[in-house]
Design a protein around this motif. Structure first.
Motif, mmCIF file in Angstrom:
data_model
loop_
_atom_site.group_PDB
_atom_site.id
_atom_site.type_symbol
_atom_site.label_atom_id
_atom_site.label_comp_id
_atom_site.label_asym_id
_atom_site.label_seq_id
_atom_site.Cartn_x
_atom_site.Cartn_y
_atom_site.Cartn_z
ATOM 1 N N ALA A 53 0.842 -1.198 0.000
ATOM 2 C CA ALA A 53 0.000 0.000 0.000
ATOM 3 C C ALA A 53 0.881 1.253 0.000
ATOM 4 C CB ALA A 53 -0.911 -0.011 1.224
ATOM 5 N N THR A 59 -4.651 -0.155 -1.715
ATOM 6 C CA THR A 59 -4.761 -1.058 -0.572
ATOM 7 C C THR A 59 -5.477 -2.348 -0.917
ATOM 8 O OG1 THR A 59 -6.879 -0.142 0.080
ATOM 9 C CG2 THR A 59 -4.923 0.927 0.952
ATOM 10 N N ARG A 109 -11.752 8.902 8.681
ATOM 11 C CA ARG A 109 -10.631 8.177 9.265
ATOM 12 C C ARG A 109 -10.036 7.186 8.271
ATOM 13 N NH1 ARG A 109 -11.190 3.660 11.824
ATOM 14 N NH2 ARG A 109 -13.397 4.037 12.160
ATOM 15 N N VAL A 110 -10.873 6.309 7.730
ATOM 16 C CA VAL A 110 -10.311 5.277 6.847
ATOM 17 C C VAL A 110 -9.835 5.864 5.520
ATOM 18 C CG1 VAL A 110 -11.668 3.450 7.906
ATOM 19 C CG2 VAL A 110 -12.541 4.607 5.872
ATOM 20 N N HIS A 112 -8.684 9.125 4.983
ATOM 21 C CA HIS A 112 -7.489 9.954 5.154
ATOM 22 C C HIS A 112 -6.269 9.127 5.505
ATOM 23 C CE1 HIS A 112 -10.195 13.660 5.976
ATOM 24 N NE2 HIS A 112 -9.923 13.519 4.701
ATOM 25 N N SER A 113 -6.487 8.072 6.240
ATOM 26 C CA SER A 113 -5.327 7.257 6.602
ATOM 27 C C SER A 113 -5.025 6.229 5.519
ATOM 28 C CB SER A 113 -5.552 6.585 7.949
ATOM 29 O OG SER A 113 -6.650 5.725 7.871
ATOM 30 N N THR A 114 -5.717 6.350 4.392
ATOM 31 C CA THR A 114 -5.428 5.501 3.239
ATOM 32 C C THR A 114 -5.568 4.023 3.571
ATOM 33 O OG1 THR A 114 -3.710 7.151 2.828
ATOM 34 C CG2 THR A 114 -3.918 5.404 1.225
ATOM 35 N N MET A 115 -6.619 3.683 4.274
ATOM 36 C CA MET A 115 -6.845 2.270 4.552
ATOM 37 C C MET A 115 -7.618 1.610 3.415
ATOM 38 S SD MET A 115 -7.908 2.324 8.561
ATOM 39 C CE MET A 115 -7.525 0.594 8.813
ATOM 40 N N LYS A 138 -10.487 11.770 -1.463
ATOM 41 C CA LYS A 138 -9.824 11.470 -2.734
ATOM 42 C C LYS A 138 -10.266 10.104 -3.245
ATOM 43 C CE LYS A 138 -5.513 9.235 -1.342
ATOM 44 N NZ LYS A 138 -4.885 9.458 -0.044
ATOM 45 N N MET B 1 -2.292 15.038 0.589
ATOM 46 C CA MET B 1 -2.214 14.452 1.940
ATOM 47 C C MET B 1 -0.892 14.822 2.603
ATOM 48 S SD MET B 1 -4.777 12.042 2.600
ATOM 49 C CE MET B 1 -5.829 13.479 2.400
ATOM 50 N N GLY B 44 -4.465 18.913 8.934
ATOM 51 C CA GLY B 44 -5.362 17.759 8.762
ATOM 52 C C GLY B 44 -4.580 16.485 8.505
ATOM 53 N N HIS B 46 -3.273 12.799 8.890
ATOM 54 C CA HIS B 46 -3.654 11.459 9.365
ATOM 55 C C HIS B 46 -2.548 10.507 8.974
ATOM 56 C CE1 HIS B 46 -8.036 12.136 10.170
ATOM 57 N NE2 HIS B 46 -7.761 13.199 9.431
ATOM 58 N N PRO B 47 -1.997 9.771 9.909
ATOM 59 C CA PRO B 47 -0.902 8.867 9.559
ATOM 60 C C PRO B 47 -1.347 7.856 8.509
ATOM 61 C CG PRO B 47 -1.365 8.787 11.927
ATOM 62 C CD PRO B 47 -2.315 9.762 11.330
ATOM 63 N N HIS B 48 -0.486 7.548 7.617
ATOM 64 C CA HIS B 48 -0.755 6.582 6.557
ATOM 65 C C HIS B 48 -0.734 5.171 7.147
ATOM 66 C CE1 HIS B 48 -0.051 4.066 3.084
ATOM 67 N NE2 HIS B 48 -0.298 5.079 2.288
ATOM 68 N N ALA B 49 -1.868 4.483 7.041
ATOM 69 C CA ALA B 49 -1.999 3.182 7.708
ATOM 70 C C ALA B 49 -0.965 2.184 7.205
ATOM 71 C CB ALA B 49 -3.408 2.636 7.489
ATOM 72 N N GLY B 50 -0.715 2.195 5.916
ATOM 73 C CA GLY B 50 0.230 1.236 5.364
ATOM 74 C C GLY B 50 1.640 1.486 5.871
ATOM 75 N N ALA B 51 2.025 2.729 5.871
ATOM 76 C CA ALA B 51 3.363 3.082 6.339
ATOM 77 C C ALA B 51 3.527 2.692 7.797
ATOM 78 C CB ALA B 51 3.586 4.579 6.165
ATOM 79 N N ASP B 94 -10.039 -1.423 13.524
ATOM 80 C CA ASP B 94 -11.089 -1.601 12.541
ATOM 81 C C ASP B 94 -11.279 -3.089 12.267
ATOM 82 O OD1 ASP B 94 -12.362 0.871 11.319
ATOM 83 O OD2 ASP B 94 -10.270 1.478 11.471
ATOM 84 N N MET B 115 -2.384 -8.200 7.018
ATOM 85 C CA MET B 115 -3.434 -7.193 6.959
ATOM 86 C C MET B 115 -4.080 -6.988 8.316
ATOM 87 S SD MET B 115 -5.354 -8.225 3.432
ATOM 88 C CE MET B 115 -6.106 -6.616 3.213
#
Lengths: 338, 338
Positions: A53, A59, A109-110, A112-115, A138, B1, B44, B46-51, B94, B115
């Motif tokens: 990701a 993702t 949340r999901v 913006h955090s690119t989940m 986006k 982002m 604004g 939000h930490p990138h979940a994948g990273a 989640d 995952m």
DNA sequence: TGATTTTGTCGAAGCGCTTCGACAACTGCC
DNA sequence: GGCAGTTGTCGAAGCGCTTCGACAAAATCA
């Protein structure tokens, strides 16, 4: 856990070559491909989803926002969810389950955090507060439902207006002139959930066009609610000969009540239900019904999301044509009763 | 982002400082923290979940494996799912929704590709094929159900054996001696779904210990199935005075059938149901019932998963004590009928 | 007062993957 | 035979974050 480097070493190639074998984005010779695949199988390699990701900004996960309160309609919601998950898997995606209760915050949340790559939302209200939010994301969204202002947003649903018209045309065609509607629960109308709104609108319009005498009533859950609704309908429109029921929960109590009152279906009262097929056929009388094609709607929603992700053309408003299946709950009314 | 670097620049600190503000893993002065938080809010970020998953090997996602076929019990499954999602969110996790149909492959896919941090499985069978698979995963699993060989695996469920005993004790205490069990559908027993198995085992044992005359019968879905089951029970145990029903679907048709046959509840037949509270109270007669505490079970399952992730102690077998709520479907039987 | 610990911050490495540019070795074509 | 295009592979950069070690400054202790 083996990494792509381990696979590369085992196969005697560079990591990028392994990546290209996996993605097919560049030509790789048959022998190399075979060696790489053997190494992958032998090591039991699975690409790390997070790393993927991060590097690719994809993702392969879809968000599904479902109304998880234990409300009416639970089986229908389940059907949608099942269809979405199954369809998503067929596109090699997984599904992250969000509750509608989380509202806008959950979506953001999901997203913006690119989940997730895209979102699918259920239980859409007329002026859904989530609409402004998804417009700023986006990631693309697909709605199951049709809000008032749906410009530029992909929407999929049964055409409930057409469904109501179809139900009335069917009954009118059988000679019925006095028809009642048992609607969803008041809470559903209060939220202006779009399927209920649209069904009612279609009902009223078709009633007018067909010059029918009709009356409509929402219906609280439980046997008492149905009793009250039925009483109100009978008062408002004495001698009604047919009912349209847009409320799965109400069907069972309604049939019990009619039975107890000695009103036979379809001899004394004809019924057209709007509900999933299996609900219609699980009643004491097999009900003539208009199916809620949850499976199709869920599948199309996912397909639409995928097309959006590929920047392919989509129909932004996709209303599925209703189909009425005749079973045993409607009958031709004799002219004397008209 | 915006990224963590953007935040760092805006706040005039290094990226690692931002990270520590976020995680609280190192002391940060109040002023710095405030500046960083202001920058986060303003941008604004939000930490990138994948990273994050890549760097920390934590995804903050739980897998929920649910039986999404449109089977019996849909509302109950939904209650479990709702509880799991809600509880997961309260731990800042989640939920990724998998279908049981995918079987072992689905589990391994999400686990191997990192995952999810942990898995929660529903609809466990006696010798569930998924057990060997989850034993090999690096992520912990929690089962909702209790398979035969559950050594070293965390399991949560209602104590269905105790529930059966409780139901029989209640009826025996009211003077009933001839009692029938309407069980789950044959398909459920065929799969050896553990709750059905365990309830039946508990029923037979308690029946023996209390020296009751009992008979048991599975029950196909639909009114016809219930009719057949009831007929079989009456044949096997003529003059039975009470029924235990471990089958939500069957309750409604059963009551209809008894009514039609002129057998009153509770005057002629007492009933103890095992089902969610709202099902018990949605019947023509409010049913004395043993609740299926889906909410508690789901919540505990998530809590257990969290403890496992923190390497904290857990009870590997957690069977919740059943509670019987008296309502209107049981009555004291007069000695002459005993 | 000097030695020691605590507090607060930084820089750099590294998590595992994708993707871009480079390039050698072929192939085909006039 | 020379040039352009394919084919097949590699190396390196970089995605955005966490975490470790280092270190200066401040606080604590003997």
């Amino acid at each position: 856990m083996p990494t792509i480097n381990d696979v590369a070493r085992a196969a005697g190639v560079s990591p990028s070559t392994v990546s290209y074998v996996l993605s097919g984005r560049r030509p790789i010779s048959a022998e190399t491909r075979a060696r790489v695949q053997a190494a992958i199988a032998e090591l039991g390699f699975h690409p790390h989803a997070g790393a993927r990701a991060l590097a690719s900004s994809k993702t392969n996960v879809l968000a599904l926002v479902a109304p998880l309160r234990v409300d009416v309609n639970v089986p229908v919601i389940m059907q949608f969810a099942t269809a979405v998950v199954t369809a998503a898997r067929s596109f090699n995606h997984d599904v992250l389950l969000l509750t509608k209760d989380e509202g806008t915050a959950g979506l953001e949340r999901v997203a913006h955090s690119t989940m997730v790559d895209a979102l699918i939302l259920m239980d859409i209200e007329r002026d859904d507060v989530r609409l402004p939010a998804i417009r700023t994301l986006k990631q693309p969204s697909v709605l199951i439902g049709l809000p008032a202002d749906h410009a530029g947003i992909a929407c999929v649903d049964l055409d409930f207006e057409a469904a109501a018209a179809l139900a009335l045309r069917h009954l009118a065609g059988h000679g019925h002139r006095r028809i009642g509607l048992i609607g969803a629960s008041p809470a559903v109308y209060r939220r202006q959930t779009t399927y209920a709104d649209r069904f009612l609108a279609g009902f009223l319009r078709a009633s007018h066009e067909l010059e029918l005498r009709t009356t409509t009533h929402p219906c609280e859950p439980g046997a008492d609610g149905v009793r009250a609704a039925l009483a109100d309908l009978d008062t408002a429109l004495p001698g009604l000969t047919a009912l349209v029921v847009h409320n799965e929960e109400a069907l069972r109590p309604l049939l019990d009540l009619l039975h107890a009152a000695g009103r036979r279906v379809p001899e004394d009262v004809s019924i057209v239900a709007v509900c999933p097929r299996d609900v219609a056929t699980a009643m004491p009388v097999d009900l003539t019904s208009i199916d809620i094609p949850a499976h199709d709607v869920g599948t199309i929603a996912v397909e639409t999301a995928m097309r959006l992700l590929d920047n392919r053309r989509v129909d932004f408003t996709r209303l599925l044509e209703p189909r009425l299946v005749e079973r045993d709950s409607c009958r031709e009314i004799s002219p004397s009763h008209r």
